[in-house]
Scaffold this motif. Structure first.
Motif, PDB file in Angstrom:
ATOM      1  N   ASN A  86       2.702  61.766  40.624  1.00 55.42           N
ATOM      2  CA  ASN A  86       3.370  61.876  40.208  1.00 55.42           C
ATOM      3  C   ASN A  86       4.936  61.441  40.149  1.00 55.42           C
ATOM      4  OD1 ASN A  86       4.455  60.656  37.023  1.00 55.42           O
ATOM      5  ND2 ASN A  86       4.966  62.990  37.133  1.00 55.42           N
ATOM      6  N   ASP A 118      11.063  57.999  31.355  1.00 55.23           N
ATOM      7  CA  ASP A 118       9.958  59.273  32.532  1.00 55.23           C
ATOM      8  C   ASP A 118      11.349  60.237  32.166  1.00 55.23           C
ATOM      9  OD1 ASP A 118       8.614  60.253  33.976  1.00 55.23           O
ATOM     10  OD2 ASP A 118       8.963  58.562  35.382  1.00 55.23           O
ATOM     11  N   SER A 119      10.964  61.687  31.803  1.00 56.47           N
ATOM     12  CA  SER A 119      12.433  62.567  31.205  1.00 56.47           C
ATOM     13  C   SER A 119      13.853  62.898  32.406  1.00 56.47           C
ATOM     14  CB  SER A 119      11.498  64.079  31.534  1.00 56.47           C
ATOM     15  OG  SER A 119      10.648  64.309  32.519  1.00 56.47           O
ATOM     16  N   GLU A 120      12.331  62.264  34.017  1.00 57.56           N
ATOM     17  CA  GLU A 120      13.305  63.051  35.257  1.00 57.56           C
ATOM     18  C   GLU A 120      14.526  61.264  34.969  1.00 57.56           C
ATOM     19  OE1 GLU A 120      10.120  63.121  34.635  1.00 57.56           O
ATOM     20  OE2 GLU A 120       9.747  64.854  35.801  1.00 57.56           O
ATOM     21  N   LYS A 156       6.237  53.573  34.535  1.00 60.57           N
ATOM     22  CA  LYS A 156       6.609  54.129  35.683  1.00 60.57           C
ATOM     23  C   LYS A 156       5.785  52.690  37.145  1.00 60.57           C
ATOM     24  CE  LYS A 156       5.892  58.633  35.515  1.00 60.57           C
ATOM     25  NZ  LYS A 156       5.596  59.780  35.741  1.00 60.57           N
TER      26      LYS A 156
HETATM   27 MG    MG Z   1       8.183  62.446  35.033  1.00 62.80          MG
END
Ligand code: MG
Ligand code: NAD
Length: 396
Positions: free
Chosen positions: A222, A155-157, A130
């Motif tokens: 993060n 990225d999971s989000e 990211k």
């Molecule tokens: Mg994340």
């Protein structure tokens, strides 16, 4: 058996890390060398693991970013037929080798140049790194588009949002809601956080991850990076980006629409789901990961984030509002401060202090119009952060 030319050619930048090893696991689950042609893998210090991975995956090339480890890597690969190389230029060459899909999983700004090299030649970019998006922003998005590849978040989000975003309903998006676990210090006071070491801060309640992102979860830096990442990935205004603390990390993020609907993506906290989605998009793979058991789960909790205890969130808001080079500056200052914290030179809370001081000092810094500008901004923010850190050490 399918001929070699039918295999998806993949490159894994940062294969020895947490995301990298999970990526190789997903590739193995989906057929390994019968389905994929692993072109190159790259790592840094751990050349023994890198060589082992290269052999297991049948890679053509293994690159360590650390030139001093070339001999070790070469020795570990002797007789395997796999080429070994080392250094930053070799990293760029690995990224530039023809392949269809590139996992960008180097940590920090070190990943920007190689990921760009892959983007420019038109590979699909599965983006875990990211920091390169926070630093280069729309220039990075444009580089991927110009190359002709797709930018798929890992990225999971952002994977969750990507999955909950219908292309033909983009006009009806009202807000995106990033969930945050709150990290190990979710309920701690600032006084309690002041004295923690990196060993304590790295213990994440739900996810097993690399050092930087684990510390970033504890400080919520993060999430700050992810707010800026979301702006560039989904082209939303700063006021459309919300953060909610959700300690179970089961809802990975949500999209709110103009009709009041909220679409969410849920799953067990396991990065292989997001990695697999990025690898097979727009299809969904069959993955051997834990399934959610709702009865066992029983409840999902939410709370508002606390910007007093976690100033990183406020800084991300500032960076989004100021725009220009502030994302790159915040990212570079934070990475410099993170390194100093891990080295025991500064305290946990100093990381946000340093980022804020450098962001304010460079508030008038011009927005980047070229990648050279991005690298120059990054270098200047690191220099200024280094000065602030030196002063803090003198005062301590
Ligand atoms: Mg994340
Ligand atoms: P990690 O520290 O476990 O792995 C980092 C990788 O980068 C390793 O392969 C390492 O050898 C390589 N590397 C380190 N320094 C390098 C340098 N100077 N030059 C070239 N290569 C270098 O990190 P990670 O947790 O796998 O995270 C990788 C990226 O993915 C980060 O940007 C992180 O924010 C992002 N991410 C990670 C997770 C996770 O669950 N771990 C989740 C979401 C996003």
């Amino acid at each position: 058996a399918p001929s070699d030319t039918n295999k998806r050619r993949v490159t894994i930048l940062g294969s020895t890390g947490s995301i990298g090893t999970n990526t190789l696991d997903v590739i193995q689950q989906l057929g390994g060398q019968d389905t994929f042609d692993v072109v190159a893998v790259t790592g840094n210090a751990n050349v023994a693991l890198l060589a082992e991975q290269a052999k297991a995956a049948g890679a053509s090339l293994a690159v360590t970013a650390d030139e001093r480890r070339y001999d070790d890597l070469k020795q570990a690969l002797a007789g395997s037929g796999i080429a070994a190389a080392a250094g930053r230029a070799a990293l760029l060459e690995a990224a530039a080798m023809p392949s269809d899909w590139v996992m960008a999983a180097i940590v920090g700004t070190a990943g920007l140049a190689p990921t760009l090299a892959a983007a420019r030649r038109g590979a699909d970019i599965a983006l875990a790194n990211k920091e390169c998006l926070v630093s280069a922003g729309s220039l990075f998005v444009e580089a991927v588009a110009a190359g002709g590849g797709r930018l798929i978040p890992v990225d999971s989000e952002h994977s969750a949002i990507f999955q909950a975003l219908e292309d033909d309903q983009r006009h009806a998006v009202e807000r995106i809601v990033l969930t945050a676990s709150g990290g190990p210090f979710r309920t701690w006071t600032r006084e309690q956080m002041a004295g923690v070491t990196a060993a304590i801060a790295r213990a994440h309640p739900n996810w097993s991850m690399g050092l930087k992102i684990s510390i970033g979860s504890a400080s919520m830096f993060n999430k700050a990076l992810e707010m800026i990442e979301a702006k560039h990935l989904f082209d939303v205004r700063p006021d459309q980006i919300e953060v909610v603390v959700h300690p179970q990390s089961v809802i990975h993020s949500m999209v709110g629409y103009t009709d009041g609907s909220v679409l969410a993506q849920l799953g067990c906290p396991d990065m292989r789901t997001a990695i697999g989605y990025a690898l097979t998009y727009p299809a969904r793979p069959r993955l051997n990961v834990d399934r959610l058991d709702f009865a066992k789960l029983a409840r999902l909790d939410f709370e508002a984030p606390d910007e007093e205890r976690f100033p990183a969130l406020r800084l991300a808001r500032t960076a989004l509002e100021r725009g220009g080079a502030q994302g790159a500056i915040m990212n570079a200052a934070e990475e410099t401060a993170f390194n100093a914290f891990v080295d025991g030179r500064i305290g946990f809370l100093n990381m946000a202090d340093i980022a804020e001081l450098v962001m304010d000092a460079m508030a008038g810094w011009p927005a980047a119009t070229t990648m050279e500008d991005v690298f120059a901004t990054d270098a200047e923010a690191r220099r200024q952060a280094g000065e602030v850190i030196a002063k803090m050490e003198m005062a301590a």
